[in-house]
Design a protein around this motif. Structure first.
Motif, short mmCIF file in Angstrom:
data_model
loop_
_atom_site.label_atom_id
_atom_site.label_comp_id
_atom_site.label_asym_id
_atom_site.label_seq_id
_atom_site.Cartn_x
_atom_site.Cartn_y
_atom_site.Cartn_z
N VAL A 38 -5.51 12.56 -5.14
CA VAL A 38 -4.73 11.56 -5.33
C VAL A 38 -5.16 10.59 -6.14
O VAL A 38 -4.63 10.37 -7.39
N SER A 39 -6.52 10.25 -5.96
CA SER A 39 -7.17 9.02 -6.98
C SER A 39 -7.32 9.64 -8.31
O SER A 39 -7.01 9.01 -9.26
N LEU A 40 -7.68 11.11 -8.56
CA LEU A 40 -7.76 11.66 -9.76
C LEU A 40 -6.31 11.83 -10.45
O LEU A 40 -6.30 11.42 -11.65
N VAL A 41 -5.44 12.39 -9.93
CA VAL A 41 -4.09 12.58 -10.57
C VAL A 41 -3.47 11.47 -11.02
O VAL A 41 -2.59 11.37 -11.92
N LEU A 42 -3.42 10.50 -10.11
CA LEU A 42 -2.99 9.00 -10.54
C LEU A 42 -3.65 8.21 -10.97
O LEU A 42 -3.24 7.04 -11.41
N ASP A 43 -4.90 8.75 -11.44
CA ASP A 43 -5.87 7.68 -12.08
C ASP A 43 -6.01 6.48 -11.54
O ASP A 43 -5.82 5.31 -12.21
N ILE A 44 -6.24 6.33 -10.08
CA ILE A 44 -6.38 4.99 -9.51
C ILE A 44 -7.74 4.98 -8.68
O ILE A 44 -8.38 6.22 -8.36
N GLU A 45 -8.23 3.84 -8.47
CA GLU A 45 -9.55 3.89 -7.69
C GLU A 45 -9.38 4.26 -6.27
O GLU A 45 -8.23 3.98 -5.51
N ASP A 46 -10.39 5.07 -5.73
CA ASP A 46 -10.42 5.52 -4.39
C ASP A 46 -10.59 4.44 -3.54
O ASP A 46 -11.83 4.15 -3.19
N ASP A 47 -9.67 3.77 -2.87
CA ASP A 47 -9.95 2.30 -2.64
C ASP A 47 -8.94 2.67 -1.16
O ASP A 47 -7.70 2.72 -1.40
N PRO A 48 -9.62 2.58 -0.06
CA PRO A 48 -8.61 2.59 1.17
C PRO A 48 -7.69 1.47 1.20
O PRO A 48 -6.43 1.63 1.77
N MET A 86 0.94 -1.34 0.00
CA MET A 86 0.07 -0.01 -0.03
C MET A 86 0.97 1.25 0.15
O MET A 86 1.83 1.32 0.68
N THR A 87 0.54 2.23 -0.89
CA THR A 87 1.32 3.52 -0.85
C THR A 87 0.58 4.47 0.02
O THR A 87 -0.48 4.56 0.17
N THR A 88 1.56 5.33 0.69
CA THR A 88 1.13 6.23 1.63
C THR A 88 1.81 7.63 1.08
O THR A 88 2.81 7.89 0.65
N HIS A 89 0.91 8.53 1.01
CA HIS A 89 1.06 9.85 0.12
C HIS A 89 0.98 10.88 1.46
O HIS A 89 0.01 10.90 2.31
N LYS A 90 2.17 11.50 1.66
CA LYS A 90 2.10 12.60 2.77
C LYS A 90 1.63 13.98 2.25
O LYS A 90 1.86 14.28 1.23
N ALA A 91 0.76 14.30 3.14
CA ALA A 91 0.03 15.62 3.02
C ALA A 91 0.11 16.48 4.25
O ALA A 91 0.07 16.00 5.35
N THR A 92 0.31 17.96 4.06
CA THR A 92 0.40 18.93 4.78
C THR A 92 -0.76 19.79 4.55
O THR A 92 -1.27 20.48 3.70
N ALA A 93 -1.36 20.09 5.90
CA ALA A 93 -2.56 20.93 5.81
C ALA A 93 -2.37 22.10 6.68
O ALA A 93 -1.72 22.16 7.90
#
Length: 142
Positions: free
Chosen positions: A46-56, A1-8
């Motif tokens: 992330v789902s849109l940019v990488l064109d992957i299913e939004d699946d946890p 599973m890939t983890t994308h780091k995000a800062t808010a």
């Protein structure tokens, strides 16, 4: 599973989220009115940019606050929660072992419960009695 780091970062009423690791030239910023919305929007981006299913199960977005004071108290709370979960797991293992040992040494479930400070019903869950092998079902005549 890939983890994308995000800062808010809080900007006015909005959380502005920057996502690391997305392809160069692609949008990597989203926002939300609430922390939950910002996190959901980051996942969608992330789902849109990488064109992957939004699946946890496919990927996660690790959203952290940009503000150091917020980051510190959130991490401290997460670490305390993890410690509680680990302690609860150790407690369950110890209680199960104690119940099984006490009942195995011949104590009644009620006695074991009193010793461990739980009900006899809880002991029955932790150390169920083995079926009595000496009791055989009688054949019923037809």
């Amino acid at each position: 599973m890939t983890t994308h780091k995000a800062t808010a970062e809080r900007q006015g009423r909005l959380w502005v989220v920057r996502i690391d690791g997305l392809p160069e030239g692609e949008q990597n910023v989203t926002q939300g009115l609430t922390w939950t919305e910002a996190h959901e929007n980051a996942r969608e981006l992330v789902s849109l940019v990488l064109d992957i299913e939004d699946d946890p199960a496919a990927y996660t977005v690790d959203l952290i606050p940009a503000d150091p004071a917020m980051f510190e108290v959130v991490r401290e709370a997460e670490q305390a929660d993890t410690a509680v979960q680990e302690a609860e797991k150790r407690r369950r293992v110890a209680m199960t072992r104690a119940a099984q040992t006490l009942v195995g040494l011949g104590l009644t479930q009620a006695e074991a419960g009193r010793m461990l400070g739980v009900t006899h019903q809880r002991i029955a869950q932790l150390a169920p009695k083995a079926p009595n092998k000496s009791t055989k079902k009688k054949a019923v005549a037809a």
